[in-house]
Motif scaffolding. Structure first.
Motif, PDB file in Angstrom:
ATOM      1  N   ASN A  44      32.011  33.993  43.854  1.00  0.00           N
ATOM      2  CA  ASN A  44      31.152  34.560  44.898  1.00  0.00           C
ATOM      3  C   ASN A  44      31.928  35.001  46.140  1.00  0.00           C
ATOM      4  OD1 ASN A  44      28.823  34.172  43.388  1.00  0.00           O
ATOM      5  ND2 ASN A  44      28.485  32.108  44.191  1.00  0.00           N
ATOM      6  N   ASP A  45      33.240  34.795  46.133  1.00  0.00           N
ATOM      7  CA  ASP A  45      34.064  35.192  47.284  1.00  0.00           C
ATOM      8  C   ASP A  45      34.246  36.704  47.339  1.00  0.00           C
ATOM      9  OD1 ASP A  45      34.363  32.619  48.073  1.00  0.00           O
ATOM     10  OD2 ASP A  45      36.437  32.376  47.393  1.00  0.00           O
ATOM     11  N   VAL A  46      34.613  37.182  48.518  1.00  0.00           N
ATOM     12  CA  VAL A  46      34.909  38.606  48.693  1.00  0.00           C
ATOM     13  C   VAL A  46      36.060  39.016  47.775  1.00  0.00           C
ATOM     14  CG1 VAL A  46      35.760  40.340  50.319  1.00  0.00           C
ATOM     15  CG2 VAL A  46      34.069  38.672  51.069  1.00  0.00           C
ATOM     16  N   ALA A  47      37.024  38.110  47.576  1.00  0.00           N
ATOM     17  CA  ALA A  47      38.175  38.405  46.725  1.00  0.00           C
ATOM     18  C   ALA A  47      37.756  38.724  45.293  1.00  0.00           C
ATOM     19  CB  ALA A  47      39.139  37.223  46.736  1.00  0.00           C
ATOM     20  N   ALA A  48      36.655  38.108  44.835  1.00  0.00           N
ATOM     21  CA  ALA A  48      36.168  38.380  43.477  1.00  0.00           C
ATOM     22  C   ALA A  48      35.710  39.835  43.363  1.00  0.00           C
ATOM     23  CB  ALA A  48      35.022  37.433  43.137  1.00  0.00           C
ATOM     24  N   PHE A  49      35.079  40.348  44.426  1.00  0.00           N
ATOM     25  CA  PHE A  49      34.658  41.757  44.433  1.00  0.00           C
ATOM     26  C   PHE A  49      35.874  42.675  44.348  1.00  0.00           C
ATOM     27  CE2 PHE A  49      34.346  45.597  47.018  1.00  0.00           C
ATOM     28  CZ  PHE A  49      33.356  46.296  46.322  1.00  0.00           C
ATOM     29  N   TRP A  50      36.900  42.381  45.146  1.00  0.00           N
ATOM     30  CA  TRP A  50      38.084  43.236  45.161  1.00  0.00           C
ATOM     31  C   TRP A  50      38.912  43.087  43.890  1.00  0.00           C
ATOM     32  CZ3 TRP A  50      38.335  47.296  48.021  1.00  0.00           C
ATOM     33  CH2 TRP A  50      37.597  47.338  49.215  1.00  0.00           C
ATOM     34  N   SER A  51      38.775  41.955  43.197  1.00  0.00           N
ATOM     35  CA  SER A  51      39.404  41.787  41.886  1.00  0.00           C
ATOM     36  C   SER A  51      38.721  42.697  40.864  1.00  0.00           C
ATOM     37  CB  SER A  51      39.310  40.332  41.418  1.00  0.00           C
ATOM     38  OG  SER A  51      40.009  39.476  42.295  1.00  0.00           O
ATOM     39  N   PHE A  52      37.392  42.748  40.944  1.00  0.00           N
ATOM     40  CA  PHE A  52      36.622  43.619  40.049  1.00  0.00           C
ATOM     41  C   PHE A  52      36.910  45.089  40.360  1.00  0.00           C
ATOM     42  CE2 PHE A  52      32.507  45.791  39.001  1.00  0.00           C
ATOM     43  CZ  PHE A  52      32.652  45.725  37.628  1.00  0.00           C
ATOM     44  N   ALA A  53      37.000  45.402  41.652  1.00  0.00           N
ATOM     45  CA  ALA A  53      37.328  46.776  42.066  1.00  0.00           C
ATOM     46  C   ALA A  53      38.712  47.163  41.566  1.00  0.00           C
ATOM     47  CB  ALA A  53      37.262  46.893  43.586  1.00  0.00           C
ATOM     48  N   PHE A  54      39.616  46.189  41.542  1.00  0.00           N
ATOM     49  CA  PHE A  54      40.972  46.426  41.032  1.00  0.00           C
ATOM     50  C   PHE A  54      40.921  46.837  39.562  1.00  0.00           C
ATOM     51  CE2 PHE A  54      44.821  44.857  38.912  1.00  0.00           C
ATOM     52  CZ  PHE A  54      45.807  45.458  39.671  1.00  0.00           C
ATOM     53  N   ALA A  55      40.125  46.109  38.776  1.00  0.00           N
ATOM     54  CA  ALA A  55      40.000  46.415  37.348  1.00  0.00           C
ATOM     55  C   ALA A  55      39.441  47.830  37.143  1.00  0.00           C
ATOM     56  CB  ALA A  55      39.107  45.382  36.670  1.00  0.00           C
ATOM     57  N   LEU A  56      38.429  48.182  37.925  1.00  0.00           N
ATOM     58  CA  LEU A  56      37.839  49.522  37.819  1.00  0.00           C
ATOM     59  C   LEU A  56      38.843  50.601  38.226  1.00  0.00           C
ATOM     60  CD1 LEU A  56      34.236  48.972  39.268  1.00  0.00           C
ATOM     61  CD2 LEU A  56      34.932  49.077  36.867  1.00  0.00           C
ATOM     62  N   SER A  57      39.667  50.294  39.231  1.00  0.00           N
ATOM     63  CA  SER A  57      40.645  51.281  39.710  1.00  0.00           C
ATOM     64  C   SER A  57      41.680  51.610  38.642  1.00  0.00           C
ATOM     65  CB  SER A  57      41.340  50.781  40.976  1.00  0.00           C
ATOM     66  OG  SER A  57      42.266  49.735  40.703  1.00  0.00           O
ATOM     67  N   LYS A  58      41.940  50.664  37.736  1.00  0.00           N
ATOM     68  CA  LYS A  58      42.917  50.924  36.673  1.00  0.00           C
ATOM     69  C   LYS A  58      42.391  51.986  35.695  1.00  0.00           C
ATOM     70  CE  LYS A  58      45.050  49.061  38.890  1.00  0.00           C
ATOM     71  NZ  LYS A  58      46.235  49.559  39.577  1.00  0.00           N
ATOM     72  N   ILE A  59      41.070  52.058  35.558  1.00  0.00           N
ATOM     73  CA  ILE A  59      40.466  53.104  34.723  1.00  0.00           C
ATOM     74  C   ILE A  59      40.556  54.440  35.448  1.00  0.00           C
ATOM     75  CG2 ILE A  59      38.344  53.885  33.579  1.00  0.00           C
ATOM     76  CD1 ILE A  59      37.481  50.921  33.469  1.00  0.00           C
ATOM     77  N   VAL A  60      40.227  54.426  36.734  1.00  0.00           N
ATOM     78  CA  VAL A  60      40.271  55.646  37.541  1.00  0.00           C
ATOM     79  C   VAL A  60      41.677  56.237  37.574  1.00  0.00           C
ATOM     80  CG1 VAL A  60      39.956  56.595  39.880  1.00  0.00           C
ATOM     81  CG2 VAL A  60      38.325  54.918  38.979  1.00  0.00           C
TER      82      VAL A  60
END
Length: 226
Positions: free
Chosen positions: A64-80
């Motif tokens: 539930n931390d903010v870091a979890a959101f940015w970890s997920f965003a990191f995964a999505l950025s690898k596709i982009v």
């Protein structure tokens, strides 16, 4: 397969210029990487200060931390970021093995690590965000048409290479914690071995690229001048 299909499509066609799309593309990724570096860095730095190195290395952030959101965003950025390869092919620029191997391997490893909530991912993600902040900023300025000094590109490549060597170091520390000290650490052995393979091969390829691009080329230019 997609690379080969698009390369075949472009074989007898003139290269696209794509200057403005490239500026927007790299600029957007640079802005994202800089923001992500600043926001995500709070988590491992706070964890190091409050909980110490062992827990920061071996226990992942709370979901539930903010870091979890940015970890997920990191995964999505690898596709982009796979779009980087399409720009190279459509503009008919040289596509080196390091480029597409790096993109494919990081995407695979990120998905594997995300599924396991790999704790050391804190360090992997932060290093990658920081390196990409510099890299995409450099690409944006280059796409605009400004020719930067050689030391700038050398610095970017050096940071990327240092990231890979640091990745090997972090992975080795997790291995020691799990194997020698027999302490719990939130990273499976399969993920650990995968990290070793990826970071070591990346380090070798980046060092090879650095030597070829900056040392060998410089030596050849010096010989020609003489």
């Amino acid at each position: 397969m997609l690379i080969k299909v698009v390369q075949k499509f472009m074989e007898n066609r003139k290269p696209f210029t794509l200057r403005y799309p490239l500026i927007l593309w790299n600029g957007a990724l640079a802005a994202f990487s800089i923001l992500a570096t600043l926001r995500f860095s709070v988590d491992p730095l706070r964890s190091l200060y409050v909980e110490g190195f062992y827990k920061t290395l071996c226990y992942s952030c709370h979901p539930n931390d903010v870091a979890a959101f940015w970890s997920f965003a990191f995964a999505l950025s690898k596709i982009v970021e796979l779009g980087d390869t399409m720009f190279i092919i459509l503009r008919k620029r040289p596509l080196i093995f390091l480029h597409y191997y790096h993109h494919a391997a990081v995407l695979i490893y990120t998905v594997h690590s995300g599924a396991e909530h790999t704790a050391a991912g804190r360090f992997y993600i932060l290093m990658n965000y920081f390196a990409h902040s510099l890299m995409y900023t450099y690409y944006t300025i280059a796409a605009i048409g400004y020719r930067m000094p050689k030391w700038v590109s050398m610095t970017v490549t050096t940071v990327q290479t240092a990231q890979m060597l640091a990745g090997v170091g972090v992975t080795f520390m997790v291995y020691k914690v799990k194997s020698e000290y027999n302490m719990p650490c939130q990273q499976s052995m399969a993920n650990l071995y995968l990290a070793f393979v990826i970071y070591i091969t990346f380090a070798i390829l980046f060092i090879h690229f650095f030597v070829k691009a900056y040392i060998v080329k410089s030596a050849k230019k010096s010989v020609k001048k003489d």
